[in-house]
Design an enzyme around this catalytic site. Structure first.
Site, PDB file in Angstrom:
ATOM      1  N   CYS A   1      39.310 -27.264-113.711  1.00 40.59           N
ATOM      2  CA  CYS A   1      38.857 -28.217-112.688  1.00 40.59           C
ATOM      3  C   CYS A   1      39.489 -29.587-112.925  1.00 40.59           C
ATOM      4  CB  CYS A   1      37.335 -28.342-112.722  1.00 40.59           C
ATOM      5  SG  CYS A   1      36.702 -29.633-111.618  1.00 40.59           S
TER       6      CYS A   1
ATOM      7  N   LYS B   1      26.683 -19.911-110.436  1.00 42.70           N
ATOM      8  CA  LYS B   1      26.157 -20.927-111.344  1.00 42.70           C
ATOM      9  C   LYS B   1      24.793 -20.536-111.919  1.00 42.70           C
ATOM     10  CE  LYS B   1      28.542 -24.195-108.393  1.00 42.70           C
ATOM     11  NZ  LYS B   1      28.397 -25.049-107.223  1.00 42.70           N
TER      12      LYS B   1
ATOM     13  N   VAL C   1      30.747 -29.866-111.507  1.00 40.94           N
ATOM     14  CA  VAL C   1      31.285 -30.370-112.765  1.00 40.94           C
ATOM     15  C   VAL C   1      32.306 -31.444-112.410  1.00 40.94           C
ATOM     16  CG1 VAL C   1      30.899 -28.214-113.986  1.00 40.94           C
ATOM     17  CG2 VAL C   1      33.099 -28.575-112.871  1.00 40.94           C
TER      18      VAL C   1
ATOM     19  N   GLU D   1      29.307 -36.565-111.306  1.00 41.02           N
ATOM     20  CA  GLU D   1      30.369 -37.145-110.476  1.00 41.02           C
ATOM     21  C   GLU D   1      31.417 -37.781-111.389  1.00 41.02           C
ATOM     22  OE1 GLU D   1      30.836 -36.653-107.362  1.00 41.02           O
ATOM     23  OE2 GLU D   1      28.871 -35.946-106.739  1.00 41.02           O
ATOM     24  N   SER D   2      32.681 -37.351-111.244  1.00 38.45           N
ATOM     25  CA  SER D   2      33.699 -37.717-112.231  1.00 38.45           C
ATOM     26  C   SER D   2      33.886 -39.227-112.413  1.00 38.45           C
ATOM     27  CB  SER D   2      35.028 -37.027-111.924  1.00 38.45           C
ATOM     28  OG  SER D   2      35.541 -37.371-110.661  1.00 38.45           O
TER      29      SER D   2
END
Length: 239
Positions: free
Chosen positions: A30, A57, A70, A83-84
């Protein structure tokens, strides 16, 4: 780099986060989770990784993050962050050694604005390969992506710096890098030929220790991406 197989629904809940660690819920291929892994490695943070099967999941993961996305971080105190961009900024604040975001509010805002611009580029990395696979005419999309690459190249030219935040790697570089690591796998590498400063940036990023620590080869990205486009992503590819 973690080589743990992903946890699917029905899997046992992982134990508590060890003291002095932080846990990253991730998926090995990802690009959004890779942002957080880059920051964790760049800052030398001790962490463990739990990879998630994103098509199946676990219920226990959805209880931690109802969005089921993720990257997700969890602290020993049970605090959950996702949240990245949010996870990366959180890590930069909580672990102040080797700051990646600038201290100046304006410079920090500039990086966030650049990230907003880059977020408009990301969909092309999926629309174009999907269109190609379906036999669609993607020439218009390719022209748009080349134009967006040209704008990123112009940004480096105007700044007269090696990286997007200056002459050393900062947060914005790590936030953008994962998609460029996949450029060859997505058959976009040739688009960089007309953007010399951007191409030079990718070559400099490949020399970074955090990038090298967690990167996959173009062949591995290509193999995983094929399973993704076929609708049956092999999240454990290569294990």
């Amino acid at each position: 780099m973690s080589t743990e197989k992903c946890f699917a629904n029905g899997s046992a809940t992982p134990g508590p986060v060890p003291k002095g660690h932080i846990r990253l819920y991730s998926m090995r291929f990802c690009p959004f989770a890779q942002r957080t892994r880059l920051v964790l490695n760049a800052k030398g943070i001790t962490y463990d990784t739990v990879n998630i099967h994103l098509k199946d999941k676990p219920d226990w993961f959805l209880e931690k993050n109802p969005l089921g996305l993720v990257p997700t971080l969890e602290t020993p105190a049970g605090e959950v962050i996702y949240e990245s961009p949010i996870t990366c900024e959180y890590l930069d604040e909580v672990y102040p050694e080797k700051k990646l975001l600038p201290s100046s509010p304006f410079a920090k805002a500039q990086q966030k604005m650049m990230l907003e611009h880059f977020s408009k580029v990301i969909p092309y990395f999926y629309k174009i390969p999907t269109g190609r696979k379906n036999g669609e005419d993607v020439s218009g999309l390719e022209a748009d992506l080349k134009e967006k690459f040209a704008k990123l190249n112009a940004c480096l030219v105007n700044k007269k710096t090696k990286f997007f935040g200056g002459d050393s790697i900062t947060m914005i570089d790590y936030m953008m890098w994962p998609w460029f690591e996949r450029a060859e796998a997505y058959q976009f590498k040739q688009f960089l030929d007309g953007t010399p400063e951007l191409k030079k940036w990718t070559e400099l990023m490949l020399q970074d220790s955090a990038v090298k620590a967690i990167m996959f080869s173009p062949d591995a990205h290509k193999a995983f991406f094929k399973t993704f486009l076929d609708g049956n992503p092999d999240f454990d590819y290569g294990l």
